[in-house]
Enzyme design. Structure first.
Site, PDB file in Angstrom:
ATOM      1  N   TYR A 104     -85.872  -8.526 -87.762  1.00 36.28           N
ATOM      2  CA  TYR A 104     -86.477  -7.243 -88.168  1.00 36.28           C
ATOM      3  C   TYR A 104     -87.291  -6.662 -86.999  1.00 36.28           C
ATOM      4  O   TYR A 104     -87.093  -5.509 -86.608  1.00 36.28           O
ATOM      5  CB  TYR A 104     -87.364  -7.482 -89.392  1.00 36.28           C
ATOM      6  CG  TYR A 104     -87.982  -6.227 -89.961  1.00 36.28           C
ATOM      7  CD1 TYR A 104     -87.275  -5.438 -90.865  1.00 36.28           C
ATOM      8  CD2 TYR A 104     -89.271  -5.838 -89.608  1.00 36.28           C
ATOM      9  CE1 TYR A 104     -87.847  -4.276 -91.394  1.00 36.28           C
ATOM     10  CE2 TYR A 104     -89.845  -4.688 -90.131  1.00 36.28           C
ATOM     11  CZ  TYR A 104     -89.131  -3.914 -91.027  1.00 36.28           C
ATOM     12  OH  TYR A 104     -89.695  -2.765 -91.542  1.00 36.28           O
ATOM     13  N   LYS A 130     -86.397  -3.293 -84.866  1.00 36.45           N
ATOM     14  CA  LYS A 130     -87.325  -2.167 -84.994  1.00 36.45           C
ATOM     15  C   LYS A 130     -87.778  -1.713 -83.594  1.00 36.45           C
ATOM     16  O   LYS A 130     -87.958  -0.533 -83.345  1.00 36.45           O
ATOM     17  CB  LYS A 130     -88.515  -2.545 -85.880  1.00 36.45           C
ATOM     18  CG  LYS A 130     -88.126  -2.668 -87.355  1.00 36.45           C
ATOM     19  CD  LYS A 130     -87.836  -1.314 -87.945  1.00 36.45           C
ATOM     20  CE  LYS A 130     -87.077  -1.295 -89.229  1.00 36.45           C
ATOM     21  NZ  LYS A 130     -86.716   0.026 -89.718  1.00 36.45           N
ATOM     22  N   SER A 160     -84.484   4.842-102.640  1.00 37.15           N
ATOM     23  CA  SER A 160     -85.664   4.087-103.076  1.00 37.15           C
ATOM     24  C   SER A 160     -86.777   4.160-102.041  1.00 37.15           C
ATOM     25  O   SER A 160     -86.581   4.649-100.931  1.00 37.15           O
ATOM     26  CB  SER A 160     -85.290   2.620-103.357  1.00 37.15           C
ATOM     27  OG  SER A 160     -85.303   1.868-102.175  1.00 37.15           O
ATOM     28  N   THR A 198     -93.142  -0.753-101.662  1.00 29.02           N
ATOM     29  CA  THR A 198     -91.797  -0.258-101.970  1.00 29.02           C
ATOM     30  C   THR A 198     -90.973  -1.397-102.576  1.00 29.02           C
ATOM     31  O   THR A 198     -91.342  -2.571-102.449  1.00 29.02           O
ATOM     32  CB  THR A 198     -91.073   0.200-100.683  1.00 29.02           C
ATOM     33  OG1 THR A 198     -90.922  -0.936 -99.823  1.00 29.02           O
ATOM     34  CG2 THR A 198     -91.826   1.296 -99.948  1.00 29.02           C
ATOM     35  N   ILE A 253     -89.680   4.505 -99.447  1.00 27.56           N
ATOM     36  CA  ILE A 253     -90.184   5.559 -98.562  1.00 27.56           C
ATOM     37  C   ILE A 253     -89.181   6.711 -98.468  1.00 27.56           C
ATOM     38  O   ILE A 253     -89.558   7.883 -98.453  1.00 27.56           O
ATOM     39  CB  ILE A 253     -90.472   4.952 -97.164  1.00 27.56           C
ATOM     40  CG1 ILE A 253     -91.624   3.943 -97.279  1.00 27.56           C
ATOM     41  CG2 ILE A 253     -90.786   6.025 -96.144  1.00 27.56           C
ATOM     42  CD1 ILE A 253     -91.783   3.024 -96.072  1.00 27.56           C
ATOM     43  N   SER A 271     -91.018   0.457 -87.364  1.00 25.73           N
ATOM     44  CA  SER A 271     -92.074  -0.302 -88.050  1.00 25.73           C
ATOM     45  C   SER A 271     -93.131  -0.744 -87.056  1.00 25.73           C
ATOM     46  O   SER A 271     -92.820  -1.012 -85.880  1.00 25.73           O
ATOM     47  CB  SER A 271     -91.438  -1.534 -88.698  1.00 25.73           C
ATOM     48  OG  SER A 271     -92.438  -2.436 -89.113  1.00 25.73           O
TER      49      SER A 271
HETATM   50  N1  LIG Z   1     -92.502  -0.659 -96.733  1.00 30.59           N
HETATM   51  C1  LIG Z   1     -93.125  -0.913 -95.593  1.00 30.59           C
HETATM   52  O1  LIG Z   1     -94.271  -1.414 -95.573  1.00 30.59           O
HETATM   53  C2  LIG Z   1     -92.469  -0.560 -94.299  1.00 30.59           C
HETATM   54  C3  LIG Z   1     -93.204  -0.791 -93.125  1.00 30.59           C
HETATM   55  C4  LIG Z   1     -92.645  -0.467 -91.906  1.00 30.59           C
HETATM   56  C5  LIG Z   1     -91.372   0.083 -91.860  1.00 30.59           C
HETATM   57  N2  LIG Z   1     -90.677   0.285 -93.016  1.00 30.59           N
HETATM   58  C6  LIG Z   1     -89.325   0.864 -92.902  1.00 30.59           C
HETATM   59  O2  LIG Z   1     -89.185   1.928 -93.811  1.00 30.59           O
HETATM   60  C7  LIG Z   1     -87.805   2.077 -94.159  1.00 30.59           C
HETATM   61  C8  LIG Z   1     -87.671   2.165 -95.674  1.00 30.59           C
HETATM   62  O3  LIG Z   1     -88.071   0.918 -96.223  1.00 30.59           O
HETATM   63  P1  LIG Z   1     -88.665   0.742 -97.696  1.00 30.59           P
HETATM   64  O4  LIG Z   1     -89.874  -0.103 -97.557  1.00 30.59           O
HETATM   65  O5  LIG Z   1     -88.727   2.045 -98.387  1.00 30.59           O
HETATM   66  O6  LIG Z   1     -87.546  -0.221 -98.324  1.00 30.59           O
HETATM   67  P2  LIG Z   1     -86.561  -0.038 -99.583  1.00 30.59           P
HETATM   68  O7  LIG Z   1     -87.316   0.376-100.774  1.00 30.59           O
HETATM   69  O8  LIG Z   1     -85.799  -1.325 -99.644  1.00 30.59           O
HETATM   70  O9  LIG Z   1     -85.603   1.132 -99.112  1.00 30.59           O
HETATM   71  C9  LIG Z   1     -84.606   0.916 -98.146  1.00 30.59           C
HETATM   72  C10 LIG Z   1     -83.394   1.688 -98.549  1.00 30.59           C
HETATM   73  O10 LIG Z   1     -82.364   1.483 -97.555  1.00 30.59           O
HETATM   74  C11 LIG Z   1     -81.159   1.194 -98.239  1.00 30.59           C
HETATM   75  N3  LIG Z   1     -80.239   0.420 -97.423  1.00 30.59           N
HETATM   76  C12 LIG Z   1     -80.390  -0.843 -96.946  1.00 30.59           C
HETATM   77  N4  LIG Z   1     -79.297  -1.227 -96.288  1.00 30.59           N
HETATM   78  C13 LIG Z   1     -78.432  -0.189 -96.352  1.00 30.59           C
HETATM   79  C14 LIG Z   1     -77.115   0.009 -95.875  1.00 30.59           C
HETATM   80  N5  LIG Z   1     -76.453  -0.935 -95.182  1.00 30.59           N
HETATM   81  N6  LIG Z   1     -76.503   1.181 -96.121  1.00 30.59           N
HETATM   82  C15 LIG Z   1     -77.138   2.152 -96.822  1.00 30.59           C
HETATM   83  N7  LIG Z   1     -78.372   2.029 -97.297  1.00 30.59           N
HETATM   84  C16 LIG Z   1     -79.025   0.858 -97.075  1.00 30.59           C
HETATM   85  C17 LIG Z   1     -81.616   0.399 -99.438  1.00 30.59           C
HETATM   86  O11 LIG Z   1     -80.595   0.326-100.408  1.00 30.59           O
HETATM   87  P3  LIG Z   1     -80.538  -0.993-101.359  1.00 30.59           P
HETATM   88  O12 LIG Z   1     -81.723  -0.908-102.253  1.00 30.59           O
HETATM   89  O13 LIG Z   1     -79.217  -0.803-102.046  1.00 30.59           O
HETATM   90  O14 LIG Z   1     -80.574  -2.158-100.420  1.00 30.59           O
HETATM   91  C18 LIG Z   1     -82.813   1.216 -99.888  1.00 30.59           C
HETATM   92  O15 LIG Z   1     -82.412   2.337-100.640  1.00 30.59           O
HETATM   93  C19 LIG Z   1     -87.087   0.860 -93.556  1.00 30.59           C
HETATM   94  O16 LIG Z   1     -86.460   1.230 -92.363  1.00 30.59           O
HETATM   95  C20 LIG Z   1     -88.222  -0.110 -93.273  1.00 30.59           C
HETATM   96  O17 LIG Z   1     -87.905  -0.985 -92.203  1.00 30.59           O
HETATM   97  C21 LIG Z   1     -91.195  -0.036 -94.240  1.00 30.59           C
END
Ligand SMILES: NC(=O)c1ccc[n+]([C@@H]2O[C@H](COP(=O)([O-])OP(=O)(O)OC[C@H]3O[C@@H](n4cnc5c(N)ncnc54)[C@H](OP(=O)(O)O)[C@@H]3O)[C@@H](O)[C@H]2O)c1
Length: 331
Positions: free
Chosen positions: A206, A210, A54, A241, A56, A180
């Protein structure tokens, strides 16, 4: 120190946070940032991408697949992964996508999966430590680790450790830690790694983990120097996301016109994995295809003792949590 006009504008975007982290950041910076990866640059190359089902991670998988990569989408939610694999195959027909089931927060599972992957004998071009979470309450994993620490730090540390051989086999292996901009809200806290002594909050856990990811990326860069593996950390900006919609609903809804798309958030991951330029740099923290400072203005950095403590804690936690684990038999 900023020199040219674009350097100065880029610097202002970065320091203002609101301007640079939103969709305005890539909209402006794409006028001066380095070239896109060459078409077909990922053909024949394997990438392990955690949290690939899902947000990013899924967008990075599509971009890397479009360049010809075989992407191993790793996650714990099998229907989510299978759905992503089927959709990605249609969206990026040049790529190949494999579902890999593994809970990053479960150390024996990570060791079993990674040892099984290493046993497949594939050269691995890149490991992207992308999976992320934000738990509103303090939770513990089966091994007794705080969940955010296990997901962001211990699991990825173990995954990196177990995949060094396949990464080195590629001759130009890359590890990308998706951290992040939230890390600027915390210094490296080694006094309470498992959040047992201080009052828990999801946002603080978090930000702390990070920051740890960025420091670990630097430590891994030193560890792997001379092995043909470069290590990078990056932050994607503020990105729309499923994770943000779930954990940060109000902030997301207030910023809908400005928030980045998943593709914009994934851009620097793809660039770090697929372009030539990052192979000659290691241990840097990137955003929008440019290295960024690791502290915000006068924020102080951690001491050498704190860095050593973090590394030692990770090493002993993963060794303790994976004693006697055999490789999972792969597909
Ligand atoms: N979106 C932002 O604005 C933002 C900003 C800064 C940094 N980030 C970083 O970008 C990365 C991706 O985040 P996102 O926003 O794309 O969030 P997301 O849509 O929730 O994607 C995160 C993915 O990681 C998976 N995951 C979580 N825990 C896990 C585990 N224990 N084992 C295996 N998979 C696991 C989730 O699976 P489930 O759906 O099953 O939980 C999901 O597929 C993260 O590291 C986040 O901290 C995001």
């Amino acid at each position: 120190m900023a020199t040219t006009l674009t350097d100065r504008l880029d610097w202002v975007l970065d320091k203002s946070v609101v301007l640079g982290y939103t969709r305005l950041g890539p909209a402006l910076r794409r006028r001066w940032w380095p070239a896109d990866p060459a078409a077909g640059s990922m053909e024949g190359k394997h990438v392990v991408l955690t949290g690939g089902g899902s947000g990013i991670g899924r967008a990075a998988a599509r971009q890397l697949g479009s360049l010809g990569a075989t992407v191993h989408l790793l996650g714990a939610d099998v229907p989510q992964l299978d759905r992503a694999r089927a959709e990605l195959a249609a969206e990026a027909p040049a790529g190949r996508f494999e579902t890999e089931v593994c809970d990053l927060a479960d150390l024996p599972q990570v060791a079993g999966w990674a040892r099984g992957f290493a046993g497949r004998g594939l050269a691995l071009h890149a490991l992207v430590n992308n999976a992320g979470t934000m738990s509103p309450t303090r939770k513990e994993t089966a091994q007794g680790h705080e969940l955010t620490l296990a997901t962001h730090v211990l699991g990825p540390h173990l995954m990196t450790r177990e995949l060094v051989e396949p990464l080195a086999a590629d001759g130009d292996g890359r590890v990308v830690w998706v951290t992040s901009g939230g890390m600027y809200a915390s210094t490296l806290r080694t006094d309470d790694l498992e959040f047992t002594r201080t009052k828990y909050s999801g946002e603080a856990a978090y930000a702390r983990t990070k920051r740890m990811q960025m420091v670990l990326a630097e430590l891994w860069a030193d560890e792997l120097a001379g092995r043909g593996v470069s290590v990078h950390s990056m932050h994607p900006g503020w990105v729309d996301t499923p994770g943000v919609r779930h954990f940060l609903t109000v902030s997301r809804n207030l910023t809908v016109p400005f928030i980045r798309s998943a593709d914009q958030g994934a851009d620097t991951i793809t660039w770090l994995v697929a372009s030539r330029q990052p192979a000659s740099a290691t241990g840097l923290f990137w955003h929008d295809r440019r290295p960024r400072p690791t502290t915000y203005f006068r924020q102080s950095r951690e001491t050498e003792d704190q860095r050593r403590l973090l590394w030692t804690y990770c090493q002993s936690a993963v060794e303790k949590g994976t004693e006697g684990v055999s490789p999972e038999t792969g597909p």
